[in-house]
Design a protein around this motif. Sequence first.
Motif, short mmCIF file in Angstrom:
data_model
loop_
_atom_site.label_atom_id
_atom_site.label_comp_id
_atom_site.label_asym_id
_atom_site.label_seq_id
_atom_site.Cartn_x
_atom_site.Cartn_y
_atom_site.Cartn_z
N VAL A 1 0.83 -1.19 0.00
CA VAL A 1 0.00 0.00 0.00
C VAL A 1 0.87 1.25 0.00
O VAL A 1 1.88 1.31 0.70
CB VAL A 1 -0.92 0.01 1.24
CG1 VAL A 1 -1.70 1.31 1.34
CG2 VAL A 1 -1.85 -1.19 1.21
N GLN A 2 0.50 2.24 -0.78
CA GLN A 2 1.14 3.56 -0.75
C GLN A 2 0.05 4.56 -0.36
O GLN A 2 -0.83 4.87 -1.15
CB GLN A 2 1.74 3.93 -2.11
CG GLN A 2 2.36 5.32 -2.17
CD GLN A 2 3.59 5.47 -1.29
OE1 GLN A 2 4.49 4.64 -1.34
NE2 GLN A 2 3.62 6.51 -0.48
N LEU A 3 0.08 5.03 0.88
CA LEU A 3 -0.99 5.88 1.39
C LEU A 3 -0.93 7.27 0.78
O LEU A 3 0.14 7.82 0.54
CB LEU A 3 -0.88 5.99 2.91
CG LEU A 3 -1.15 4.71 3.70
CD1 LEU A 3 -0.84 4.94 5.17
CD2 LEU A 3 -2.59 4.26 3.53
N LYS A 4 -2.11 7.84 0.55
CA LYS A 4 -2.17 9.23 0.09
C LYS A 4 -1.86 10.15 1.26
O LYS A 4 -2.07 9.79 2.43
CB LYS A 4 -3.54 9.54 -0.49
CG LYS A 4 -4.68 9.38 0.51
CD LYS A 4 -6.03 9.59 -0.15
CE LYS A 4 -7.16 9.37 0.87
NZ LYS A 4 -8.49 9.49 0.25
N GLN A 5 -1.36 11.33 0.96
CA GLN A 5 -0.98 12.27 2.00
C GLN A 5 -2.19 12.95 2.60
O GLN A 5 -3.21 13.15 1.94
CB GLN A 5 -0.03 13.33 1.43
CG GLN A 5 1.36 12.82 1.10
CD GLN A 5 2.08 12.31 2.34
OE1 GLN A 5 2.04 12.93 3.39
NE2 GLN A 5 2.76 11.18 2.19
N VAL A 6 -2.08 13.31 3.87
CA VAL A 6 -3.09 14.12 4.55
C VAL A 6 -2.80 15.59 4.24
O VAL A 6 -1.65 16.03 4.32
CB VAL A 6 -3.05 13.88 6.07
CG1 VAL A 6 -3.95 14.87 6.80
CG2 VAL A 6 -3.46 12.46 6.39
N ILE A 7 -3.81 16.34 3.86
CA ILE A 7 -3.64 17.77 3.58
C ILE A 7 -4.32 18.56 4.70
O ILE A 7 -5.55 18.59 4.78
CB ILE A 7 -4.24 18.14 2.21
CG1 ILE A 7 -3.56 17.34 1.10
CG2 ILE A 7 -4.09 19.64 1.95
CD1 ILE A 7 -4.16 17.53 -0.26
N PRO A 8 -3.54 19.19 5.58
CA PRO A 8 -4.14 19.96 6.68
C PRO A 8 -4.79 21.25 6.17
O PRO A 8 -4.24 21.92 5.30
CB PRO A 8 -2.95 20.25 7.60
CG PRO A 8 -1.75 20.14 6.74
CD PRO A 8 -2.07 19.18 5.64
N HIS A 9 -5.95 21.61 6.74
CA HIS A 9 -6.65 22.81 6.33
C HIS A 9 -6.73 23.87 7.42
O HIS A 9 -6.80 25.05 7.13
CB HIS A 9 -8.08 22.46 5.88
CG HIS A 9 -8.15 21.77 4.55
ND1 HIS A 9 -7.98 20.41 4.40
CD2 HIS A 9 -8.35 22.26 3.30
CE1 HIS A 9 -8.08 20.09 3.13
NE2 HIS A 9 -8.31 21.18 2.44
N THR A 10 -6.73 23.44 8.66
CA THR A 10 -6.85 24.40 9.77
C THR A 10 -5.52 24.49 10.50
O THR A 10 -4.62 23.66 10.32
CB THR A 10 -7.94 23.95 10.76
OG1 THR A 10 -7.50 22.75 11.43
CG2 THR A 10 -9.25 23.67 10.04
#
Length: 584
Positions: free
Chosen positions: A142-151
């Motif tokens: 598995v290659q996880l997608k990145q988390v994109i922080p918004h706050t």
Amino acid sequence: MTSEGKDADTVQDPLFILESGEVYRNPTEVKMSQIVLPCHANHCGELSVGQLLKWMDSTACLSAERHSGCSCVTASVDDIHFEHTIGVGKVVNIIAKVNRAFTSSMEVGILVTCEDLYTARQWRVCHAFATFVARRTEAGKVQLKQVIPHTQMEQMEYSLAAERRRMRLIHAEIITDLLSSSTAQLGECQEYQDAMPAERTRVESVELVLPPHANHQVSTFGGQIMAWMENVATIAASRLCNAHPTLRTIDMFHFRGPSHIGDRLVLKAIVNNAFKHSMEVGVCAEAYKGGEPLRHINSAFMTFEVLDSDRKPCTLPRIRPEPVDGNRRYKEAVARKKIRLDRKYIISCKQTEVPLSVPWDPSNQMYLSYNNVSALKLMDTRNNWVLTSEKNKVRLYTLEENQVLCFKVEMHVSVPAEQTFHLLSDLRRRKEWDQHYKECEVITQADEDDTLYRVATPSVRKGGKGKDFILLASRRKPCDFRDPYLIALRSVTLPTHPPTEDYTRGEVLCAGFTIWEESSTVTKITYYNQATPGVLPYISTDIAGLSSGFYNAFSACSHFLEANKPPSALQHNCATIVSLEKEK
């Protein structure tokens, strides 16, 4: 520490209004609410911690699977400190969300609060971090997608997750080293009259893993294993005190291997040591199937207290360890207690509660380094800075919160980020551009990332004493392209370097550089400082706009970096200038 939570935290709504006016909610967020029924509680009418751990693990796992899109398993759980107990009839609210994803693992933050339906009050019970690993699919790894922080909060947790991951990866090795060095200094175990033999607290129990205990991939839920471990640990603690103990802390632990439906789980617990008001219980979980040898699944250390009618800790009986292994466990429990107190004192308390100078020694180096870097990352994620002045693209910002003044200086240089990081992280070279650095010497190189320095600065008044500082410098390279290079600075105390008559000892609470790579040749440098009384005399005129000291210092920094850039970068810049001249 009552179940009513008189010092309750304010529980915040997870919804957030973006600048565009849209209502934002983290896409990985999962919420669970459970009313505590008698079947969930012990005979004291309080929610069983084992049941709470199952709910926490299930919620966190669903959050991890929502982000990854595939099944996940619990890999580890960081320290959990239970601030309050929860009574029957209360509502448990659990919020879990993925803070950051790495290659195939992700950190999930778990917030547990308690709600009184009759008064509408809520308070925090615990805040934990668990690591989940995405299981391989038929297509491969598995290659996880990145988390994109918004706050701002998400950005803070995203940034700190990299530092927590670093601490997890080195935790076991460092704890082993600390235990071996600490126990060697303890000597023989002290004998007490009327002490209870540790053997009397030993518990062994077996559980058969059935389908309700497992997920859809037939692996035993991590929370279920933790619940069984908590059960035997509670029995062991009860045998020592002849009362019902309250679980306060579970140390960081890792799952060493999986368990599946049909496994027999053997759970063993024993009280390792009893202190005045707390005891440490060691727990081990092993699995087997048929005639197979035992497989080590997990080990954990849990700290219990016994509370009186006023919810105050009672004095506990002493324990007499077994020979050989018992003595080892007894000594290691003493060492772990010190490590646990250091960790809670340095990491768990709020930044404003940490003293300016914390004593440094090898046993707390890892936690001081974590605190040092985390404090700088927290300053970096704040978004309410006020621009105070700007001169030739050197910007000075200030921020005042809770009667504390912070400032940052921002500029760009035409030097590669990695080279900038190496030049600025050696504080001995700072006196080449910063007039406030009169002397700088290395006291000790703790490891590749942490160095202790003594820095001397001149007096701001004629005839006055200069100041000196004992600083811990912690360096960090980026975890990925979303992270900056970091150089974090804070004061520590060393017995070998007490204050002297020639200098006034100054203190730095939080300072340092973040270095962002904007291109292969352009770097953004930001310097932060949380002003303390020892630092204010050097910056007050700049903050008031009465001096150009900041501009002069950071212009000198820019020239220093340019003069020491690698030859390849100089050649690239020369070639760029020549090509521009030809175009003209």
